[in-house]
Motif scaffolding. Sequence first.
Motif, mmCIF file in Angstrom:
data_model
loop_
_atom_site.group_PDB
_atom_site.id
_atom_site.type_symbol
_atom_site.label_atom_id
_atom_site.label_comp_id
_atom_site.label_asym_id
_atom_site.label_seq_id
_atom_site.Cartn_x
_atom_site.Cartn_y
_atom_site.Cartn_z
ATOM 1 N N SER A 71 0.846 -1.205 0.000
ATOM 2 C CA SER A 71 0.000 0.000 0.000
ATOM 3 C C SER A 71 0.875 1.247 0.000
ATOM 4 C CB SER A 71 -0.864 0.028 1.272
ATOM 5 O OG SER A 71 -0.029 0.063 2.425
ATOM 6 N N GLY A 72 0.218 2.376 -0.191
ATOM 7 C CA GLY A 72 0.915 3.650 -0.040
ATOM 8 C C GLY A 72 1.363 3.839 1.403
ATOM 9 N N ASN A 154 -4.381 15.234 -0.527
ATOM 10 C CA ASN A 154 -5.537 14.381 -0.776
ATOM 11 C C ASN A 154 -6.870 15.001 -0.352
ATOM 12 O OD1 ASN A 154 -4.152 13.933 1.760
ATOM 13 N ND2 ASN A 154 -5.742 12.454 2.227
ATOM 14 N N ASP A 185 5.423 11.872 -1.221
ATOM 15 C CA ASP A 185 4.240 11.013 -1.285
ATOM 16 C C ASP A 185 3.459 11.440 -2.533
ATOM 17 O OD1 ASP A 185 1.686 10.017 -1.093
ATOM 18 O OD2 ASP A 185 1.465 10.412 1.047
ATOM 19 N N VAL A 187 1.009 9.666 -3.986
ATOM 20 C CA VAL A 187 -0.174 8.797 -4.119
ATOM 21 C C VAL A 187 -1.289 9.473 -4.922
ATOM 22 C CG1 VAL A 187 -2.058 7.766 -2.767
ATOM 23 C CG2 VAL A 187 0.323 7.335 -2.129
ATOM 24 N N THR A 206 6.437 7.629 -3.183
ATOM 25 C CA THR A 206 5.420 6.648 -2.810
ATOM 26 C C THR A 206 4.248 6.653 -3.784
ATOM 27 O OG1 THR A 206 5.954 6.876 -0.467
ATOM 28 C CG2 THR A 206 3.726 6.144 -0.986
ATOM 29 N N PHE A 207 3.765 5.455 -4.126
ATOM 30 C CA PHE A 207 2.589 5.318 -5.003
ATOM 31 C C PHE A 207 1.637 4.277 -4.418
ATOM 32 C CE2 PHE A 207 6.319 6.299 -7.589
ATOM 33 C CZ PHE A 207 5.898 7.434 -8.260
ATOM 34 N N SER A 208 0.384 4.343 -4.866
ATOM 35 C CA SER A 208 -0.599 3.357 -4.393
ATOM 36 C C SER A 208 -1.530 2.958 -5.539
ATOM 37 C CB SER A 208 -1.410 3.976 -3.256
ATOM 38 O OG SER A 208 -2.483 3.131 -2.914
ATOM 39 N N LYS A 211 -5.714 4.028 -5.844
ATOM 40 C CA LYS A 211 -6.119 5.409 -6.134
ATOM 41 C C LYS A 211 -6.121 5.677 -7.629
ATOM 42 C CE LYS A 211 -5.640 6.358 -1.661
ATOM 43 N NZ LYS A 211 -6.661 6.772 -0.731
ATOM 44 N N GLY A 219 1.210 -1.308 -3.582
ATOM 45 C CA GLY A 219 1.886 -0.019 -3.425
ATOM 46 C C GLY A 219 3.267 -0.128 -4.021
#
Length: 389
Positions: A71-72, A154, A185, A187, A206-208, A211, A219
């Motif tokens: 995950s993120g 977000n 981040d 994401v 960071t990626f997820s 989303k 992630g």
Amino acid sequence: MQNEIYLDNSATTAVAEEVVQAMEPYWSIQYGNPSSPHLRGIAAEKTMQSCRRQLAELLEADPSELYFTSSGTEANNLALQGIARIPFLARNPGHIITTPLEHPSVLNVLKYLETLGWEISFLTVGSRGEIDPQEMKTLFRNETKLVSIMFVNNEIGTIAPIQELAELIQAENKDRHQKILFHVDAVQALGYIPLSLQSLGVDLMTFSGHKIFGPKGAGLLYQRGKNRLKPLLFGGNQEKGLRPGTENIPAIVGFTKAAQLVTENREANVKHLQQLRRQLLEGIKDIKDYSIHNHPNGAPHILNMSFKGVRGEVLVHFLEQKRIFVAMGAACSSRRRGMSHVLEGIGLPADEILGAIRISLSPELTPNQIHYVIYSLKETVEEIRNIYM
Ligand SMILES: Cc1ncc(COP(=O)(O)O)c(C=O)c1O
């Protein structure tokens, strides 16, 4: 569901049909463990390496710089705690620069790192979440080891000037023996902002998957160059020992397909989202006493607003009756009834924070659906005001 209008795409997205199809063979046909020595294992290993190569190409990184996570949240933890576990830094905790608007999977890790002796400085944020890169320079200390800043917020969609921040950090690093690392981040950025890791000059990103119309449970952490982080988990040698545990091949395949789709369609998607957003903003102008909290030049998919005298929580549930799903804020905090730390961070008064709803769009939405959303918002806000005001 046909008659539902889902406007909570920053919380999670529906998995795209092409992604479901791409994942399909990996559940019960090509189900091998990439660590197994036989043909089924080797096939799984090949699939995973092919995904890594494809993602590296999309992100303009080297395949060896990508680490799959669940995950993120895990990728953020791995980046931040992974640095704090480097033996020298574990013995000599340093200083970290961040913002008060980060996701809890960054802020709560930093809170934990404080208990280990790390010091945290927060950049000041403007009324729409903007930061001033020059302020970061004033916060640099000899002990500064890390800067962690989200690309796209977000809750309010504000886009951070990542390139500029990276350049300032690189300039600062010229005379430093212990370099300052830059974690981002991203994401909420993938699919909305062009991302070339080669030219951005970021150390960790960071990626997820969920989303970007990919599956949950996928992630990704980008780490520039060779691996310096220390693992959070101990186990086998998967992901070069940085993230042990049998790899989730269906999720990795799905994430890769989703990343491909959002990257290929980015320009058309952004254009369409901007049109929908304009339509929505224009449409609600007929409603009296409302305020918009997101940055006008922020990410195209996130809108945040409140209507005077209307509680966000009430509006969410009234709209739900009309099969329209919006959020009060980030999914991870909105069910706690707490005040959004992001809206508090940008200095909104309590009544606007409690009134806030977040509308996060997807490119699948049509102008007709947005038309219905506007109509429903007008009707619902009036209805609630009639009851409560
Ligand atoms: C900016 C940001 N970072 C990190 C995360 C955590 O990602 P995940 O849900 O994959 O753990 C989210 C999810 O809400 C997010 O919006």
